[in-house]
Structure formats: structure tokens, C-alpha cells
Design a protein around this motif. Structure first.
Motif, PDB file in Angstrom:
ATOM      1  N   UNK A   1      -4.107   6.403 -13.366  1.00  0.00           N
ATOM      2  CA  UNK A   1      -3.188   5.323 -12.984  1.00  0.00           C
ATOM      3  C   UNK A   1      -3.652   4.622 -11.706  1.00  0.00           C
ATOM      4  N   UNK A   2      -3.215   3.403 -11.499  1.00  0.00           N
ATOM      5  CA  UNK A   2      -3.458   2.738 -10.220  1.00  0.00           C
ATOM      6  C   UNK A   2      -2.733   3.477  -9.096  1.00  0.00           C
ATOM      7  N   UNK A   3      -3.158   3.289  -7.857  1.00  0.00           N
ATOM      8  CA  UNK A   3      -2.427   3.918  -6.743  1.00  0.00           C
ATOM      9  C   UNK A   3      -1.018   3.347  -6.642  1.00  0.00           C
ATOM     10  N   UNK A   4      -0.073   4.143  -6.153  1.00  0.00           N
ATOM     11  CA  UNK A   4       1.295   3.624  -6.014  1.00  0.00           C
ATOM     12  C   UNK A   4       1.348   2.478  -5.005  1.00  0.00           C
ATOM     13  N   UNK A   5       2.352   1.627  -5.162  1.00  0.00           N
ATOM     14  CA  UNK A   5       2.530   0.463  -4.301  1.00  0.00           C
ATOM     15  C   UNK A   5       3.646   0.743  -3.302  1.00  0.00           C
ATOM     16  N   UNK A   6       3.334   0.775  -1.995  1.00  0.00           N
ATOM     17  CA  UNK A   6       4.408   1.005  -1.021  1.00  0.00           C
ATOM     18  C   UNK A   6       5.325  -0.201  -0.913  1.00  0.00           C
ATOM     19  N   UNK A   7       6.628   0.050  -0.884  1.00  0.00           N
ATOM     20  CA  UNK A   7       7.623  -0.999  -0.681  1.00  0.00           C
ATOM     21  C   UNK A   7       8.266  -0.770   0.682  1.00  0.00           C
ATOM     22  N   UNK A   8       8.310  -1.818   1.494  1.00  0.00           N
ATOM     23  CA  UNK A   8       8.738  -1.697   2.883  1.00  0.00           C
ATOM     24  C   UNK A   8       9.786  -2.748   3.215  1.00  0.00           C
ATOM     25  N   UNK A   9      10.757  -2.369   4.035  1.00  0.00           N
ATOM     26  CA  UNK A   9      11.703  -3.332   4.599  1.00  0.00           C
ATOM     27  C   UNK A   9      11.185  -3.757   5.965  1.00  0.00           C
ATOM     28  N   UNK A  10      11.134  -5.061   6.188  1.00  0.00           N
ATOM     29  CA  UNK A  10      10.611  -5.614   7.444  1.00  0.00           C
ATOM     30  C   UNK A  10      11.686  -6.453   8.119  1.00  0.00           C
ATOM     31  N   UNK A  11      11.744  -6.368   9.445  1.00  0.00           N
ATOM     32  CA  UNK A  11      12.647  -7.245  10.179  1.00  0.00           C
ATOM     33  C   UNK A  11      12.102  -7.461  11.586  1.00  0.00           C
TER      34      UNK A  11
END
Length: 304
Positions: free
Chosen positions: A263-273
């Protein structure tokens, strides 16, 4: 003159680069915004803004005053939250930006839960695949997939999104089903490219813990997530995408997963402010809710 209100207006003008955009953002008449700034400059005895027909920018004094205003307004909001009901029942407008697919498929269906808990928060949600300038565009919080590129923002990791490689049944019937990345010779891919940076993305595979990047011939390149999947469903080649984005297509059989063990590497999801808004109660409760949402079993990982 309400000096704190004048500070709020001034900071929005600096962030948005104009009187009209600031007035629209704050839902004030433009004339009121102009009068407040004139009163503020007269009170301080300095010119805060350079005004031209094309743009508005802070003077040297204005830039220094802006930094002070940002800190003072953040401290004021936090102080009011500590000594009022706003700490437990925050109110006001919360401006959010997120990728269209995440908003449409994950956040929006669950959002009524957040509104039920915080009925006094009014949400303004932008659904974009392009990165936004949080400060200039007046966004309180953004969700972004991939590495965090702007180190000036506060980043809170939310989840590692599983990714999959897939293609249409018609494409696989014509080109065969690969059983390993080494068997991709003769295959094609749909290419994704950034409309902002122009960067182009090939395929990535994790094989025995090592990342392998593979470029395949292409006949179509697109710059939107929905267009990327549409080209795949039309039979133009292999794609790699977060699992949540194709869960329905995989269940319906309009797309087929391949190379599941590479599988492809996982994609990090981030909250930015922005750092000056790190004390905002509205942002804090929204990000805490997102952390709880993505911790639930759901269509975020292939094994859930």
C-alpha cells in the motif's frame, strides 16, 4: 470610540488587505470601518495604513501596532472565556477550511453533533483542494493532508489516513491485475498535479518498510481530487488516494483495489491555525471534536 472594536477592525484590514473585505468579514458597513480607522489613527496620533487605489498595507507604525493588537485581542478573548459562560458555551463565527472530500464525506455528515454541543458557534466552511493563507483570508482553522509546509502555524495531528491503489474494472480487464509493484510495466497512471505549486505526483509503495516511487506513462493529468477519481473511473489508469475517498466506489465495484499488500504510505491529516489564535475557545473545542471524530471506527482506514 470602542478601542477594542477598532483594534479588531484594524487587524482584519491588515490581514485581508482592504477595507471592503474587512467590512464584509466583520459584517459591518464599509463606512463604519473607515470611520473607526480614522478615529483610531487620530487617537494614536500616527498613520497606521498606506492606502492606494489597489491595496491597503500597514505603515511601520501600523505593523508594530498590529502585532500588539493581535496579542491583546487574544488575551482579551481568553480572559472573557475564563470569567464567563463562553468558556463552556463559546459563541461567535468560526471560519474553517478543509479539503472538499474530507468535508463532504467525513466532517459534514457528523457536524450536527458539534452544532448540538455548541449551538452559539456559527460555522463558515470553505471546501478547497488548494492551500489557503489562513491569516490573509481570515481563516481560523484549516485541515490539511500531507506534510505541514508552513512552520509559522500551530499544527495538531488528527489521524493517519490509509491510502489505497485502485483502478476501474474496465482498465484492469484490458491491462491485467498487477500482483506486485514490479509488475507495473505496461500500466498507466492518472497523474495528480498541484494547481498552486505545479508539483506532479506519481505512485508510491511501501515494500518491506522501504518507500518506492514509481512513474508510469499517463494520458490524463488533473488538479482536483474529484477529477482524479473521475479519470480513474473512466479507465485512464491507476490512482492512489485516501481510503475514505473511494470507500463507496470500492463497495459498489466501480473501482477495484490492487496491490493491497504494498500500500501507499498513510497520509497525515493535520489541523492548522495561526499562533495568535491558539487561545481561541472556538478553535479549541472544534479541534478537540475533530480528534474525537477521527478516533472513532469508520472509513478512515482500510482495516476499520
Amino acid at each position: 470610540m470602542d478601542r477594542f472594536n477598532a483594534m479588531r477592525v484594524f487587524t482584519r484590514i491588515v490581514e485581508l488587505g482592504g477595507f471592503t473585505r474587512a467590512a464584509d468579514s466583520l459584517q459591518l458597513p464599509r463606512a463604519s470601518v473607515t470611520i473607526l480607522i480614522k478615529q483610531l489613527e487620530a487617537h494614536l496620533g500616527v498613520q497606521l495604513l498606506h492606502r492606494t487605489t489597489r491595496q491597503v498595507s500597514p505603515t511601520l507604525d501600523g505593523a508594530a501596532y498590529y502585532q500588539r493588537c493581535v496579542r491583546l485581542l487574544a488575551d482579551l478573548e481568553e480572559t472573557e472565556a475564563v470569567f464567563s459562560q463562553a468558556r463552556h458555551n463559546p459563541r461567535g463565527i468560526l471560519r474553517i477550511d478543509m479539503p472538499a472530500g474530507i468535508g463532504r464525506l467525513i466532517v459534514m455528515p457528523a457536524l450536527p453533533e458539534f452544532s448540538a454541543c455548541y449551538p452559539l458557534i456559527e460555522l463558515e466552511i470553505g471546501l478547497n483542494d488548494r492551500p489557503v493563507d489562513l491569516v490573509r483570508e481570515g481563516v481560523d482553522c484549516a485541515l490539511r493532508g500531507g506534510p505541514v509546509l508552513d512552520e509559522s502555524l500551530v499544527a495538531r495531528p488528527l489521524v493517519q489516513l490509509s491510502q489505497v491503489t485502485c483502478a476501474s474494472p474496465g482498465y484492469l480487464f484490458q491491462h491485467g491485475i498487477p500482483t506486485s509493484a514490479a509488475q507495473l510495466q505496461g500500466h498507466r497512471m492518472v497523474e495528480y498535479f498541484s494547481s498552486v505549486s505545479g508539483k506532479r505526483y506519481g505512485l508510491e509503495f511501501l515494500i518491506d518498510g522501504q518507500l518506492h516511487e514509481i512513474e508510469l506513462p499517463k494520458r490524463v493529468a488533473v488538479n482536483s481530487a474529484d477529477g482524479y477519481l473521475a479519470a480513474c473511473e473512466a479507465g485512464y489508469g491507476l490512482v492512489q488516494t485516501p481510503y475514505y475517498h473511494v470507500a463507496r466506489q470500492l463497495q459498489a465495484g466501480t473501482l477495484v483495489q490492487v496491490l493491497a499488500d504494498q500500500a501507499p504510505p498513510p497520509l497525515p491529516l493535520t489541523a492548522l491555525y495561526p499562533p495568535q489564535r491558539h487561545l481561541s475557545t472556538r478553535v479549541r473545542v472544534f479541534v478537540d471534536w475533530l480528534l474525537e471524530l477521527f478516533a472513532r471506527p469508520g472509513s478512515f482506514t482500510t482495516g476499520s
